[in-house]
Design a protein around this motif. Structure first.
Motif, PDB file in Angstrom:
ATOM      1  N   GLN A 104     -23.532 -14.833 -50.562  1.00  0.00           N
ATOM      2  CA  GLN A 104     -24.420 -15.917 -50.122  1.00  0.00           C
ATOM      3  C   GLN A 104     -25.870 -15.646 -50.484  1.00  0.00           C
ATOM      4  OE1 GLN A 104     -22.125 -14.312 -48.312  1.00  0.00           O
ATOM      5  NE2 GLN A 104     -21.464 -15.497 -46.534  1.00  0.00           N
ATOM      6  N   LEU A 107     -28.200 -16.865 -54.739  1.00  0.00           N
ATOM      7  CA  LEU A 107     -28.264 -18.313 -54.822  1.00  0.00           C
ATOM      8  C   LEU A 107     -28.940 -18.781 -56.108  1.00  0.00           C
ATOM      9  CD1 LEU A 107     -29.223 -19.084 -51.112  1.00  0.00           C
ATOM     10  CD2 LEU A 107     -26.969 -19.253 -52.179  1.00  0.00           C
ATOM     11  N   TRP A 191     -15.896 -18.025 -55.928  1.00  0.00           N
ATOM     12  CA  TRP A 191     -17.305 -17.744 -56.225  1.00  0.00           C
ATOM     13  C   TRP A 191     -17.617 -18.087 -57.681  1.00  0.00           C
ATOM     14  CZ3 TRP A 191     -19.811 -12.358 -57.134  1.00  0.00           C
ATOM     15  CH2 TRP A 191     -21.210 -12.476 -57.100  1.00  0.00           C
ATOM     16  N   LYS A 264     -16.588 -13.403 -46.199  1.00  0.00           N
ATOM     17  CA  LYS A 264     -17.475 -14.552 -46.344  1.00  0.00           C
ATOM     18  C   LYS A 264     -18.058 -14.656 -47.755  1.00  0.00           C
ATOM     19  CE  LYS A 264     -17.091 -15.358 -41.939  1.00  0.00           C
ATOM     20  NZ  LYS A 264     -16.304 -16.467 -41.432  1.00  0.00           N
TER      21      LYS A 264
END
Length: 265
Positions: A104, A107, A191, A264
């Motif tokens: 995460q 980005l 991803w 995650k």
């Protein structure tokens, strides 16, 4: 839940101690893949395992299969920034690829590629359009092999979980790391799909702004290259997965939803 096998504080400290070393060693080899050295082959996987475990994410101590190793090598191209001048994003991507940082945090912003593309010296605007078209075409060519590789990994994971959950000869202690590896593999595929979509957005942003700044007939070639990339990316992002993240893309009904997922990435 995936059980943690080592104390969290100890794991976090070990992973943090190697972060700078791995960032410094985030070099590339042939075809843009991570260079095969002690950093990429030994230190990065261990530090990634410790860091992911410390964050409470699914992390498996199982050795990688040949297809799993290749999947991670092929993913490198797509998770790295689209232009070599994006140095900071390249370091962040390398650490996220190794799972030292969560995905995460990697980005980026879509204008970054355009800024890198126009930041250097070029003989003419044609060379900028040519570079954009070349990058999009290079991505398109590599998506097919990645997808084929991913399909082999997913097929093997179905066999893995079937054997782990039904064979009386498999120790219960093997079930958690087996499921964790499935989560790792599927998380990586998702991803890459996300990053391919981001690359397409970045290319389209760059093309639109190039046309505004320096119109050229070369824009047609770049536009066609981006459209071809979009067409190739579609099957990748629609391929059937086991569905361990609770989506509706699983293969057999109900597969992958038997356990809560903590990964995650």
């Amino acid at each position: 839940m995936i059980r943690r096998s080592r104390p969290v504080n100890w794991l976090a400290a070990r992973a943090g101690a190697l972060t700078l070393l791995l960032a410094a060693g985030a070099c590339t080899g042939d075809l843009g893949r991570p260079r095969q050295d002690i950093v990429s082959q030994l230190l990065a996987p261990q530090a990634g395992f410790w860091a992911a475990t410390a964050r409470g994410e699914a992390a498996s101590h199982f050795r990688f299969t040949d297809d799993e190793e290749q999947l991670r090598d092929r993913a490198w191209r797509f998770v790295m920034p689209g232009h070599e001048r994006s140095v900071f994003q390249a370091q962040t991507a390398a650490l996220a690829h190794a799972r030292i940082l969560p995905a995460q945090l990697h980005l980026g912003y879509r204008a970054e590629y355009f800024q890198a593309l126009t930041g250097g010296s070029f003989a003419s605007q044609a060379s900028r359009y040519a570079r954009l078209a070349e990058d999009a075409n290079a991505d398109r060519i590599l998506i097919g092999p990645f997808r084929a590789n991913a399909m082999r990994v997913v097929a093997a994971d179905r066999v893995r979980m079937r054997a782990a959950e039904t064979s009386p000869d498999v120790a219960p202690s093997q079930l958690d790391p087996a499921f964790a590896r499935v989560v790792e593999n599927e998380g990586l595929i998702l991803w890459v799909c996300e990053r391919v979509g981001f690359r397409i957005e970045s290319y389209r942003y760059a093309l639109a702004n190039l046309v505004v700044e320096m119109p050229s007939r070369e824009a047609i070639r770049a536009e066609r290259a981006i459209m071809a990339l979009e067409a190739e990316a579609g099957p990748l992002c629609k391929m059937p997965l086991i569905g361990v993240f609770g989506g509706e893309r699983g293969g057999a009904a109900g597969e992958g939803d038997k356990r809560p997922v903590t990964y995650k990435g």
